[in-house]
Design a protein around this motif. Structure first.
Motif, PDB file in Angstrom:
ATOM      1  N   THR A 122     -11.435  -2.319 -16.631  1.00 45.73           N
ATOM      2  CA  THR A 122     -11.066  -3.547 -17.331  1.00 45.73           C
ATOM      3  C   THR A 122     -12.228  -4.062 -18.175  1.00 45.73           C
ATOM      4  O   THR A 122     -12.046  -4.416 -19.344  1.00 45.73           O
ATOM      5  CB  THR A 122     -10.634  -4.627 -16.316  1.00 45.73           C
ATOM      6  N   THR A 153     -12.933  -1.561 -21.121  1.00 46.03           N
ATOM      7  CA  THR A 153     -11.933  -1.675 -22.189  1.00 46.03           C
ATOM      8  C   THR A 153     -12.111  -2.968 -22.976  1.00 46.03           C
ATOM      9  O   THR A 153     -12.035  -2.968 -24.213  1.00 46.03           O
ATOM     10  CB  THR A 153     -10.511  -1.580 -21.593  1.00 46.03           C
ATOM     11  N   ARG A 184      -5.119   4.712 -25.330  1.00 45.35           N
ATOM     12  CA  ARG A 184      -4.530   3.872 -24.281  1.00 45.35           C
ATOM     13  C   ARG A 184      -3.201   3.252 -24.718  1.00 45.35           C
ATOM     14  O   ARG A 184      -2.337   2.991 -23.899  1.00 45.35           O
ATOM     15  CB  ARG A 184      -5.483   2.743 -23.905  1.00 45.35           C
ATOM     16  N   GLU A 185      -3.080   2.979 -26.003  1.00 45.82           N
ATOM     17  CA  GLU A 185      -1.882   2.313 -26.498  1.00 45.82           C
ATOM     18  C   GLU A 185      -0.845   3.293 -27.038  1.00 45.82           C
ATOM     19  O   GLU A 185       0.177   2.879 -27.576  1.00 45.82           O
ATOM     20  CB  GLU A 185      -2.262   1.288 -27.567  1.00 45.82           C
ATOM     21  N   HIS A 187     -12.691   6.708 -21.719  1.00 43.63           N
ATOM     22  CA  HIS A 187     -11.290   6.256 -21.732  1.00 43.63           C
ATOM     23  C   HIS A 187     -10.367   7.366 -21.230  1.00 43.63           C
ATOM     24  O   HIS A 187      -9.468   7.112 -20.428  1.00 43.63           O
ATOM     25  CB  HIS A 187     -10.860   5.846 -23.145  1.00 43.63           C
ATOM     26  N   PHE A 212      -7.964   7.173 -18.058  1.00 48.51           N
ATOM     27  CA  PHE A 212      -6.567   6.972 -18.444  1.00 48.51           C
ATOM     28  C   PHE A 212      -5.733   8.255 -18.402  1.00 48.51           C
ATOM     29  O   PHE A 212      -4.532   8.218 -18.648  1.00 48.51           O
ATOM     30  CB  PHE A 212      -6.538   6.381 -19.865  1.00 48.51           C
ATOM     31  N   ARG A 215      -2.286   8.308 -16.577  1.00 44.17           N
ATOM     32  CA  ARG A 215      -1.304   7.446 -17.250  1.00 44.17           C
ATOM     33  C   ARG A 215      -0.904   8.019 -18.607  1.00 44.17           C
ATOM     34  O   ARG A 215       0.225   7.836 -19.055  1.00 44.17           O
ATOM     35  CB  ARG A 215      -1.864   6.023 -17.392  1.00 44.17           C
ATOM     36  N   GLU A 251       2.348   6.160 -19.602  1.00 45.81           N
ATOM     37  CA  GLU A 251       2.284   4.742 -19.243  1.00 45.81           C
ATOM     38  C   GLU A 251       1.259   4.066 -20.147  1.00 45.81           C
ATOM     39  O   GLU A 251       0.160   3.721 -19.730  1.00 45.81           O
ATOM     40  CB  GLU A 251       1.875   4.570 -17.777  1.00 45.81           C
ATOM     41  N   GLU A 294      -0.536   1.311 -22.638  1.00 51.94           N
ATOM     42  CA  GLU A 294      -0.774  -0.131 -22.566  1.00 51.94           C
ATOM     43  C   GLU A 294      -0.229  -0.792 -23.819  1.00 51.94           C
ATOM     44  O   GLU A 294      -0.425  -0.304 -24.920  1.00 51.94           O
ATOM     45  CB  GLU A 294      -2.280  -0.411 -22.469  1.00 51.94           C
ATOM     46  N   HIS A 300       0.527  -4.829 -25.675  1.00 50.73           N
ATOM     47  CA  HIS A 300       0.117  -6.219 -25.649  1.00 50.73           C
ATOM     48  C   HIS A 300       1.304  -7.106 -25.989  1.00 50.73           C
ATOM     49  O   HIS A 300       2.258  -6.669 -26.622  1.00 50.73           O
ATOM     50  CB  HIS A 300      -1.046  -6.449 -26.613  1.00 50.73           C
ATOM     51  N   ARG A 341       6.482   0.292 -30.163  1.00 52.36           N
ATOM     52  CA  ARG A 341       6.199   1.105 -28.975  1.00 52.36           C
ATOM     53  C   ARG A 341       6.694   2.537 -29.172  1.00 52.36           C
ATOM     54  O   ARG A 341       7.772   2.769 -29.667  1.00 52.36           O
ATOM     55  CB  ARG A 341       6.864   0.501 -27.746  1.00 52.36           C
TER      56      ARG A 341
END
Length: 166
Positions: free
Chosen positions: A4, A7, A63-64, A140, A144, A147, A152, A154, A156, A164
């Protein structure tokens, strides 16, 4: 906890770099057209900051789920094969970024004794964007990977459903 903080620090670094680019370029435009004064080092500094921001932001894009991906093949495979293929992709990304990190360090060493044209700093300093960005990406990826494989990603609150990737 580490993930956390890491990131958040990475997001702050990228945001700070992009804000810095905006500020110095805006100031140079105002100076050039408003007062007839332009600083030569601004263009070079902005370029180096943008490159650093792009390298440092790659892990956040991972991550996104915002890295460029071709999903036609994995989407048509059975679930087990799809997962195996994604683990292979993780291994390839890790190997590629590790090699790029190593070559980036060699590039920094190569450019260390040379100066940039406008700022006069060592070329090794802006070249550090390559190994620094690769190292951040590798962290990262290590944090990650699982995920990533199960997709999975991330998101916002400000993201819309159309943004998405599934």
């Amino acid at each position: 906890m580490f993930e956390t903080i890491f990131t958040a620090a990475n997001r702050a670094l990228v945001a700070g770099l992009l804000a810095g680019v905006f500020l110095i370029v805006f100031a140079n435009v105002v100076g050039r057209y408003g007062f007839g004064v332009s600083l030569a080092w601004i263009e070079e500094a902005a370029r180096h900051m943008m490159i650093l921001g792009a390298f440092c932001g790659a892990g956040l894009a991972l991550r996104e789920g915002r890295l460029v991906a071709i999903t036609a093949l994995p989407d048509h495979l059975p679930a087990g094969a799809r997962i195996a293929l994604r683990w292979i992709i993780v291994a390839v990304m890790f190997a590629f970024m590790a090699v790029l990190l190593w070559l980036g360090l060699k590039f920094v060493a190569f450019g260390w004794d040379k100066e940039t044209m406008s700022t006069g700093i060592s070329r090794g300093i802006p070249y550090m964007a390559i190994p620094l960005g690769c190292a951040i990406f590798l962290v990262h990826l290590a944090l990650f990977a699982r995920r990533f494989v199960v997709q999975e990603f991330e998101f916002h609150a400000e993201d819309t459903p159309s943004d998405r990737q599934v």
